[in-house]
Design a protein around this motif. Structure first.
Motif, PDB file in Angstrom:
ATOM      1  N   THR A   1       0.893  -1.181  -0.050  1.00  0.00           N
ATOM      2  CA  THR A   1       0.130   0.020   0.265  1.00  0.00           C
ATOM      3  C   THR A   1       0.903   1.242  -0.035  1.00  0.00           C
ATOM      4  OG1 THR A   1      -0.148  -0.048   2.360  1.00  0.00           O
ATOM      5  CG2 THR A   1      -1.789  -1.220   1.108  1.00  0.00           C
TER       6      THR A   1
ATOM      7  N   ILE B   1     -11.039  -8.971   2.296  1.00  0.00           N
ATOM      8  CA  ILE B   1     -10.123  -7.671   2.049  1.00  0.00           C
ATOM      9  C   ILE B   1      -8.909  -8.262   1.208  1.00  0.00           C
ATOM     10  CG2 ILE B   1      -8.815  -5.999   3.464  1.00  0.00           C
ATOM     11  CD1 ILE B   1     -11.048  -5.992   5.505  1.00  0.00           C
TER      12      ILE B   1
ATOM     13  N   GLN C   1      -6.489  -3.438  -2.853  1.00  0.00           N
ATOM     14  CA  GLN C   1      -6.989  -2.524  -2.077  1.00  0.00           C
ATOM     15  C   GLN C   1      -8.386  -2.318  -2.183  1.00  0.00           C
ATOM     16  OE1 GLN C   1      -4.399   0.844  -2.653  1.00  0.00           O
ATOM     17  NE2 GLN C   1      -2.598  -0.213  -2.607  1.00  0.00           N
TER      18      GLN C   1
ATOM     19  N   GLY D   1     -12.370  -4.173  -0.548  1.00  0.00           N
ATOM     20  CA  GLY D   1     -12.851  -5.073   0.534  1.00  0.00           C
ATOM     21  C   GLY D   1     -14.392  -5.418  -0.253  1.00  0.00           C
TER      22      GLY D   1
ATOM     23  N   SER E   1     -14.291  -0.978   8.882  1.00  0.00           N
ATOM     24  CA  SER E   1     -13.275  -0.090   8.983  1.00  0.00           C
ATOM     25  C   SER E   1     -11.946  -0.666   9.923  1.00  0.00           C
ATOM     26  CB  SER E   1     -13.518   1.158   9.446  1.00  0.00           C
ATOM     27  OG  SER E   1     -14.517   1.923   8.970  1.00  0.00           O
TER      28      SER E   1
ATOM     29  N   ALA F   1     -10.286  -3.280   7.834  1.00  0.00           N
ATOM     30  CA  ALA F   1      -9.311  -2.830   7.019  1.00  0.00           C
ATOM     31  C   ALA F   1      -8.039  -2.213   7.700  1.00  0.00           C
ATOM     32  CB  ALA F   1     -10.295  -1.586   6.078  1.00  0.00           C
TER      33      ALA F   1
ATOM     34  N   LEU G   1      -4.794  -0.721   5.953  1.00  0.00           N
ATOM     35  CA  LEU G   1      -5.825  -0.054   4.863  1.00  0.00           C
ATOM     36  C   LEU G   1      -6.971   0.719   5.602  1.00  0.00           C
ATOM     37  CD1 LEU G   1      -6.244  -3.020   2.316  1.00  0.00           C
ATOM     38  CD2 LEU G   1      -5.189  -0.938   1.749  1.00  0.00           C
TER      39      LEU G   1
ATOM     40  N   TYR H   1     -10.703   2.801   5.280  1.00  0.00           N
ATOM     41  CA  TYR H   1     -12.148   3.078   4.716  1.00  0.00           C
ATOM     42  C   TYR H   1     -12.592   4.353   5.032  1.00  0.00           C
ATOM     43  CZ  TYR H   1     -16.875   2.530   3.138  1.00  0.00           C
ATOM     44  OH  TYR H   1     -17.936   2.697   2.445  1.00  0.00           O
TER      45      TYR H   1
ATOM     46  N   TYR I   1     -16.203   5.253  -2.973  1.00  0.00           N
ATOM     47  CA  TYR I   1     -15.455   4.104  -2.444  1.00  0.00           C
ATOM     48  C   TYR I   1     -16.098   2.765  -2.996  1.00  0.00           C
ATOM     49  CZ  TYR I   1     -12.382   7.281  -0.251  1.00  0.00           C
ATOM     50  OH  TYR I   1     -11.652   8.411  -0.070  1.00  0.00           O
TER      51      TYR I   1
ATOM     52  N   LEU J   1     -10.429   0.671  -0.880  1.00  0.00           N
ATOM     53  CA  LEU J   1      -9.650   1.238   0.308  1.00  0.00           C
ATOM     54  C   LEU J   1      -8.456   1.830   0.068  1.00  0.00           C
ATOM     55  CD1 LEU J   1     -10.326  -2.477   2.004  1.00  0.00           C
ATOM     56  CD2 LEU J   1     -11.168  -0.415   2.775  1.00  0.00           C
ATOM     57  N   ARG J   2      -8.075   2.729   0.763  1.00  0.00           N
ATOM     58  CA  ARG J   2      -6.816   3.328   0.717  1.00  0.00           C
ATOM     59  C   ARG J   2      -5.627   2.957   1.518  1.00  0.00           C
ATOM     60  NH1 ARG J   2      -7.640   8.529  -1.554  1.00  0.00           N
ATOM     61  NH2 ARG J   2      -5.417   8.949  -0.654  1.00  0.00           N
TER      62      ARG J   2
END
Lengths: 471, 471
Positions: free
Chosen positions: A255, B111, B116, B118, B130, B133, B138, B140, B174, B224-225
């Motif tokens: 990531t 996930i 990236q 879910g 969240s 993740a 990651l 959310y 998202y 996800l980031r």
């Protein structure tokens, strides 16, 4: 049933041009055969184009509305066009149509740093807007390869991507609101000027990427971001493209916050070398170009270099802006370099990142089997690659092989869990493949939406949505 | 014409429950009056609810499909529900309906750190996802105030926002793909698993925010980031909310990369003080809470402090995680603190940031004129505020004044160039106001889409889309 009006109309081309001219500003309409020929197609290979009846170069929303009102009255097809840089025939004429060019509606209406938005007409060229935004300390990320010539209206109609997507997303993510002219010539506003808003259905998103088949975009409110730090660039060299892809899978699982992750395979590097030598080391099988645009760019690229070292890949990190620019130029050169080698048929599959090694290996096998050169460069961080088949269009055998290879690559993309188009769109080129990709209920839902918004089927008929059987 | 089937059906409630039970897994269907009463409404004020005929607590997509197939056969309305934390009556029963709860479909399917993304069922609670993740490194971002109880399906159906939107956008940004059950019980996949994809219309975006009126979401692929740096928090204190808003306008024009910009006005601070004192200095008229989550957070908050100093505002920057948490807690406390004061009618206008000083001043004037307490806290960095009217529901005069104040605030939001709903949605509460906000062509386009996707009008009838006259 959607009935695309692709057949000859009871109105002749001259009559149609006269009727349009009587309703539009002077100099907006032409039926000049030379001009019509110039506007007849976009940049796609292997896509048919019909004979247009007239060209409208709209200067105002009122021009667009009047054109669509008349088209609805007469049942005449309308093909909206931007800069015609598309790669799928989406802007190609259909016989008897009005070509509706938006390129003269090219005004940046405003850039607002407090709201972090820009308001534009559809004919504004991407680069002009990006530079204007930069002048206000803002950043418009979508950067398709054609950004110096393609229009924002075309970018929106195709939901264009580019290098920045891996970190910043695609055009859709930046469209906050639109002015749209419906098939019957009525005009509406979708979306909002505010940062947020959930009043009603996402009409804005529905028009983004609909390739002129649901309505014509005459204005857009685009979101902007704060400017980033000056990006730092690095390039890693690998023995094979599959090796590079294995590293990408590991890289993305870590990531990172890289703002560019672009791959060039050996045939791409070879093409660029012939065209304008980027000075890459000899004998390499792939190059991976990455950028970081954060305050922590040095640390992030050091992390990338450490990962490359574990994979036995040599890394070169640009020491300044000029070196960064030169590395990026090598990637930007792939398009023109490949085009100089022969007729090209560019593909645009997007697969899960995990599937990249399999994709590159299989594309290599297709090249070997057909004996054709297939370059494979693209936005590897997103899994979006552009395998591009080079062939001699004068040779029927090569042409047949190229078409087969093109189809094999799309089948491959789907088999690997991907999509037949990551960013170029469907147009004419992939209508059949769209039906293959969609499940039957999703396909029927597409048809229902098309019927709801364009009951006469006059908007860019035959594009994206193939006429249902018997339709 | 859309015909909401809100009137009594020829099938009795018991018959309907039996027919559903015969098609669904044991224990999925109930017509128990006590349970139906508990599921009859969401968290909204001033919204009517009808008498449901049955409740289905779906466990599988097949349950949802069977429910909708039967509903289509019988012409019975279906009201999809998540955790019923909504604030607009969007999940309220209509008479004779099947309540279709998705809360038992609460599995995180996977996930994937490389892609990236879910994959989730709709009943997964936002906080559970969240946290899962975060466990993979990651992030959310969508974090509505209800994140500890609201479901992702409900978040998607309402396109929920939250604190992070100012930097990271809303739920729609998202959602990459969906499984949707159409009104007739057919099941489709929209969107993609890949990072990019432009194959066909944006069905995914159309279902996001459609509040159960176009289809029922049974699975979602969420982007996800990469995790951010630990956010650093600061709070600035102002003499008046209008002063704070003036600073926000200047702050946002400086294009900061703050991940939170939240405002509490004097009545909000007063409510929180009564509920649980956050230790803010006495006599202040507004507090502005900001966060930065980049590597350059210290520098960014120093820039914020310097701006505040120029505006004569005192700033407190958290020295550690615990202090950050406490400052944030003061903002999170506004909701429960205000609810403890009486019946509340929360609004949700979103205006251009420039209009914030005018919005706060005008809301203050409405409070003064009506004599009601109106707190005004919210996501000021986005221009999205929640003026909340507190009144005694047992007092008809106060109730009438509260309704009038509510309408005045929505009119105000529109007059300032904003929207009547930044993140709560339309539901029942704002159907009329949606028609006021949309232009006639956009409204007609909404009706056309509703008819195309729900021709019988059985999906959450009467919500969002008011029945056209004579419909």
């Amino acid at each position: 049933m959607v009935r695309p009006s692709t057949t000859a109309q009871p109105v002749t081309g001259d009559d149609l041009a006269h009727m349009l001219a009587s309703r539009l500003e002077t100099g907006t309409v032409t039926a000049d055969p030379g001009i019509l020929a110039a506007y007849r197609t976009d940049h796609a290979t292997f896509t048919p184009a019909g004979e247009p009846a007239a060209l409208v170069r709209a200067r105002t929303t009122a021009d667009v509305a009047a054109t669509l009102r008349l088209a609805t009255e007469l049942g005449v097809p309308v093909v909206p066009q931007g800069a015609r840089t598309g790669l799928t025939g989406g802007a190609n004429a259909v016989t008897g149509c009005v070509l509706l060019s938006l390129e003269k509606m090219d005004r940046i209406i405003g850039i607002d740093p407090v709201e972090q938005i820009g308001t534009v007409q559809p004919g504004v060229v991407n680069a002009a807007f990006s530079r204007a935004a930069a002048g206000e300390g803002l950043f418009y990320p979508p950067d398709p390869a054609s950004w110096e010539s393609s229009t924002l209206g075309g970018n929106i109609a195709t939901n264009a991507g580019g290098f920045c997507c891996v970190k910043y997303g695609v055009t859709r993510d930046y469209v906050r609101g639109l002015e749209v002219v419906r098939a019957d010539g009525s005009v509406m506003r979708t979306g909002r000027r505010t940062a947020k808003g959930v009043a009603g259905y996402d009409l804005t998103g529905l028009f983004v990427g609909s390739e002129g088949t649901l309505g014509v975009i005459t204005e857009a409110i685009l979101a902007l971001r704060p400017a980033t730090a000056e990006p730092l660039t690095a390039v890693a060299f690998f023995a094979t493209a599959v090796d590079a892809c294995r590293l990408i899978v590991e890289l993305m699982a870590g990531t990172p916050r890289l703002s560019m992750v672009e791959l060039m395979d050996a045939p791409s590097i070879e093409a660029v070398r012939t065209f304008r030598d980027p000075g890459f080391p000899p004998g390499i099988g792939a190059a991976l170009l990455v950028q970081s645009d954060t305050e922590a760019a040095v640390a992030e690229l050091a992390g990338f270099a450490a990962l490359c070292a574990r994979h036995g890949a040599e890394v070169l990190t640009a020491s300044d802006r000029e070196e960064s620019r030169m590395l990026l130029e090598a990637r930007r050169m792939v398009g023109p370099a490949v085009e100089s080698l022969g007729t090209i048929l560019p593909d645009d599959v997007c697969v899960p990142r995990r599937a990249l090694p399999d994709l590159l290996a299989a594309v290599g096998a297709i090249a070997e089997r057909t004996g054709l050169t297939i370059t494979c460069a693209g936005h590897a961080g997103d899994g979006n690659m552009h395998p591009t088949i080079i062939f001699d269009a004068g040779d029927p055998d090569q042409t047949a092989l190229a078409r087969q290879a093109f189809d094999d690559i799309m089948r491959l993309g789907l088999d690997l869990g991907g999509t037949v188009t990551g960013e170029h769109g469907v147009g004419l080129l992939k209508r059949g493949w769209l039906r293959t990709e969609l499940d039957p209920v999703a396909a029927a839902t597409h048809d229902a939406l098309k019927r709801a918004l364009d009951p006469q089927g006059i908007l860019n008929p035959g594009k994206v949505i193939a006429a249902p059987e018997g339709g």
